[in-house]
Design an enzyme around this catalytic site. Structure first.
Site, mmCIF file in Angstrom:
data_model
loop_
_atom_site.group_PDB
_atom_site.id
_atom_site.type_symbol
_atom_site.label_atom_id
_atom_site.label_comp_id
_atom_site.label_asym_id
_atom_site.label_seq_id
_atom_site.Cartn_x
_atom_site.Cartn_y
_atom_site.Cartn_z
ATOM 1 N N LYS A 221 1.000 4.219 -2.995
ATOM 2 C CA LYS A 221 0.698 5.633 -2.776
ATOM 3 C C LYS A 221 1.914 6.515 -3.076
ATOM 4 O O LYS A 221 1.764 7.658 -3.532
ATOM 5 C CB LYS A 221 0.212 5.853 -1.341
ATOM 6 C CG LYS A 221 -1.175 5.286 -1.071
ATOM 7 C CD LYS A 221 -2.241 5.991 -1.899
ATOM 8 C CE LYS A 221 -3.642 5.536 -1.564
ATOM 9 N NZ LYS A 221 -4.681 6.285 -2.296
ATOM 10 N N TYR B 121 0.837 -1.206 0.000
ATOM 11 C CA TYR B 121 0.000 0.000 0.000
ATOM 12 C C TYR B 121 0.868 1.250 0.000
ATOM 13 O O TYR B 121 0.619 2.195 -0.763
ATOM 14 C CB TYR B 121 -0.913 -0.008 1.224
ATOM 15 C CG TYR B 121 -1.690 1.272 1.414
ATOM 16 C CD1 TYR B 121 -2.810 1.546 0.638
ATOM 17 C CD2 TYR B 121 -1.303 2.212 2.369
ATOM 18 C CE1 TYR B 121 -3.529 2.725 0.803
ATOM 19 C CE2 TYR B 121 -2.011 3.386 2.544
ATOM 20 C CZ TYR B 121 -3.118 3.641 1.765
ATOM 21 O OH TYR B 121 -3.815 4.809 1.938
#
Length: 347
Positions: free
Chosen positions: A227, A223
């Site tokens: 990002k 994750y």
């Protein structure tokens, strides 16, 4: 004898000049660093607390134009839908659950008297049919704004080597592939609308980033990486689309109460979606807490000050910050595993 003494004095004098130059250089660098820090802090406070709200008429609000919002049926995306409609935009809402979209469509169109189109697709399925459906629907309307809100994180913090392959692929597909593909479809439509506008209308593309992308985050490695990718991509896109009068911004947020964060209680550091979105739309075009980053905004005041403190004090890539992040998410993982074990015993 005298010549030797004078030579020694000359050597000492030269050394003294070198030392003085070094000291003055250090002093000058310190002054420059302190001045930069003061200016960044001042700019952050001015952005957050002094400047008036952004006027969205420059993005074609109240003029029949549309805003496309992904991940629109819940949380932050749902709140973006309400607040963009309040500013006078018609909406195209894209999300997975049709029933939620239809309920939202009825509520917003009744409350704000705007047109609302909906499209139910699962962007986790990286299919050509999804993107064709988006292109077909959105191609019918004048679009000036896109909000890339759809996102996916891990179910709980997990070591990268133990990350489920399906979860890993899902995160990359939703956060990265879908965001890029949808932007590549919608951005030309935005450029076309702004060029054909009789007024000096600008385009707007917003993408949801995260502190997880700002700061390397152990136990959320996939994750965090997804990002961080969006940060570099969005800033690059901002440079490309500037000549087309399209403003591109990455929005950095810390925790917000939502189904993805699994946090329900608000605090000084954790706003609800309504408060977070309001601060975001109020400050678009300003950096707030992201003073060192191009085309990036950290809009909520406590998140902004937190980022400024980390960046200026130790840096986002420091070992200390990485370690603190690891300990924090390890504790979350332990609690989540204990809860799962308790729930399993009850069954």
């Amino acid at each position: 004898m005298l010549d030797s003494f004078m030579t020694q004095l000359e050597i000492v004098g030269n050394r003294s000049k070198c030392v003085n130059m070094l000291l003055w250089s250090i002093f000058g660098f310190g002054v420059l660093k302190a001045t930069t820090l003061i200016l960044r802090i001042m700019a952050c406070f001015v952005d957050l607390f002094v400047l008036p709200p952004v006027n969205y008429s420059k993005y074609g609000s109240k003029n029949g134009n549309y805003c496309v919002i992904t991940g629109a049926s819940d949380g932050i995306g749902k709140e973006f839908a309400f607040q963009m409609a309040k500013r006078g935009f018609n909406l195209i809402l894209i999300s997975r659950t049709l029933s939620k979209l239809e309920t939202l469509q009825k509520e917003i169109s009744t409350k704000y008297n705007v047109k609302v189109e909906v499209l139910a697709i699962d962007v986790a399925k990286d299919s050509e049919d999804n993107y064709s459906a988006i292109k077909e629907l959105c191609g019918k309307f004048p679009i000036t704004a896109l909000i890339n809100n759809v996102g996916q994180s891990h179910s709980i913090p997990v070591p990268f080597l133990e990350t489920d392959e399906d979860e890993m692929r899902r995160i990359i597909t939703i956060n990265n592939t879908a965001t890029l593909m949808i932007t590549q479809i919608i951005a030309p439509m935005i450029i076309k609308t702004t060029k054909e506008s009789s007024k000096k209308t600008r385009g707007l593309i917003l993408t949801m980033g995260s502190f997880g992308g700002l700061i390397p985050t152990p136990l959320l490695a996939t994750y965090s990486g997804s990002k961080a990718f969006l940060q570099s991509w969005s800033s690059s896109l901002a440079g490309e689309l500037k000549e087309h009068n399209v403003d591109v911004e990455l929005i950095i947020s810390y925790l917000v109460t939502s189904s993805m964060s699994k946090i329900r209680k608000t605090s000084m550091m954790i706003p609800n979606p309504k408060t977070f979105v309001a601060s975001t739309l109020r400050n678009i075009g300003r950096r707030c807490g992201a003073q060192e980053r191009y085309a990036t905004i950290t809009p909520y005041w406590s998140h902004a000050l937190y980022q400024l403190a980390i960046v200026e004090a130790v840096g986002v890539y420091s070992h200390l910050v990485n370690y603190i992040n690891y300990v924090f998410h390890k504790s979350i993982r332990i609690r989540a595993l204990k809860k799962a074990a308790r729930d399993a015993k009850k069954q």
